[in-house]
Design an enzyme around this catalytic site. Structure first.
Site, PDB file in Angstrom:
ATOM      1  N   LEU A  91      55.263  25.314  28.722  1.00 12.71           N
ATOM      2  CA  LEU A  91      55.864  24.153  29.370  1.00 12.71           C
ATOM      3  C   LEU A  91      54.776  23.140  29.740  1.00 12.71           C
ATOM      4  O   LEU A  91      54.488  22.893  30.909  1.00 12.71           O
ATOM      5  CB  LEU A  91      56.648  24.596  30.607  1.00 12.71           C
ATOM      6  CG  LEU A  91      57.719  23.629  31.142  1.00 12.71           C
ATOM      7  CD1 LEU A  91      58.732  23.286  30.060  1.00 12.71           C
ATOM      8  CD2 LEU A  91      58.422  24.246  32.336  1.00 12.71           C
ATOM      9  N   HIS A  92      54.184  22.541  28.711  1.00 10.95           N
ATOM     10  CA  HIS A  92      53.134  21.539  28.933  1.00 10.95           C
ATOM     11  C   HIS A  92      53.779  20.175  29.156  1.00 10.95           C
ATOM     12  O   HIS A  92      54.988  20.062  29.373  1.00 10.95           O
ATOM     13  CB  HIS A  92      52.147  21.514  27.764  1.00 10.95           C
ATOM     14  CG  HIS A  92      52.765  21.205  26.432  1.00 10.95           C
ATOM     15  ND1 HIS A  92      52.833  19.936  25.928  1.00 10.95           N
ATOM     16  CD2 HIS A  92      53.347  22.015  25.513  1.00 10.95           C
ATOM     17  CE1 HIS A  92      53.434  19.964  24.753  1.00 10.95           C
ATOM     18  NE2 HIS A  92      53.752  21.211  24.468  1.00 10.95           N
ATOM     19  N   ALA A  93      52.974  19.121  29.135  1.00 14.27           N
ATOM     20  CA  ALA A  93      53.441  17.810  29.589  1.00 14.27           C
ATOM     21  C   ALA A  93      54.653  17.294  28.825  1.00 14.27           C
ATOM     22  O   ALA A  93      55.620  16.814  29.432  1.00 14.27           O
ATOM     23  CB  ALA A  93      52.295  16.796  29.488  1.00 14.27           C
TER      24      ALA A  93
END
Length: 238
Positions: free
Chosen positions: A168-170
């Site tokens: 769940l990165h940017a």
């Protein structure tokens, strides 16, 4: 400056550095492509500082076509310059502008994602200023409460595994936050507000990790289904 915008609230990023202002605009634009982001960096002579004329032009552009605007600044004198512009601006324009007390980069990202979801001026300002407490230590009074109040029955709950290798990165966090903002629902992912891109990123959720999604509200079930589908789809990265 972003090429096109449909959101009703724009952002102006006032920095002592032209490169910093433009870099923050570039970062926020990746997460909120429908928001007008206007940099106002440097002193106008390729030096460090702020320029009354540049801030004035940026505000004129940001508030054109009836838009409102939230201004974020990097250092104290940038605040003073912006306040000077607003003091001398047409009252109708000044009434549609808010100066945020917020971290420059985190505030810009949070505000842009909120504006992309169609939020009004007060909500975009609140998102920017809330960014300052997002990374407070656990238990700090500034730590935001979960979107679904404790003890309130949820419309739905699901446990779903992250399929994209980067977790769940940017980018996927921004996708989820924008999605949730479009529903009349309160949604949490592992207990944090799913409408906040910074809170989602703070989870540090890795690929393969299971996430618990809860929702409540009139469109709680639809919001839950949409979030689960996005996570199961890997956000287009698998």
């Amino acid at each position: 400056m972003t090429a096109s915008a449909t959101a009703r609230v724009a952002l102006v990023l006032v920095s002592h550095s032209d490169q910093l202002a433009r870099g923050a605009v570039e970062l926020a634009a990746q997460m909120a492509p429908n928001v007008l982001l206007v940099p106002a960096g440097g002193d106008g002579t390729c030096g460090l500082g702020t320029s009354f004329e540049q801030v004035e032009r940026a505000l004129d552009l940001a508030t054109a076509e009836g838009r409102s605007a939230v201004v974020l600044t990097d250092l104290g004198s940038a605040v003073l310059t912006t306040e000077s512009v607003l003091d001398l601006a047409d009252p109708e324009l000044a009434a549609r502008v808010r100066l945020a007390d917020a971290p420059f980069v985190e505030g810009a990202v949070a505000a842009a994602v909120t504006a992309h979801g169609g939020a009004d001026l007060d909500a975009v300002l609140a998102a920017a200023e809330h960014a300052g407490s997002t990374f407070a230590p656990t238990g700090d009074p500034g730590t935001p409460a979960a979107a679904v109040p404790s003890g309130e029955p949820a419309e739905g709950e699901a446990v779903v595994a992250l399929r994209n290798p980067l977790g769940l990165h940017a980018r996927p966090a921004a996708v989820l936050a924008r999605m949730v903002a479009g529903f009349d629902a309160a949604v949490t992912v592992d207990g944090v507000n799913a409408a906040s891109v910074l809170e989602l990123m703070k989870l540090g959720a890795a690929g393969g990790q299971s996430l618990t999604v809860r929702s409540t509200g009139p469109e709680g079930r639809a919001a839950l289904d949409a979030v689960v589908a996005a996570i199961e789809g890997g956000f287009g990265e698998v």
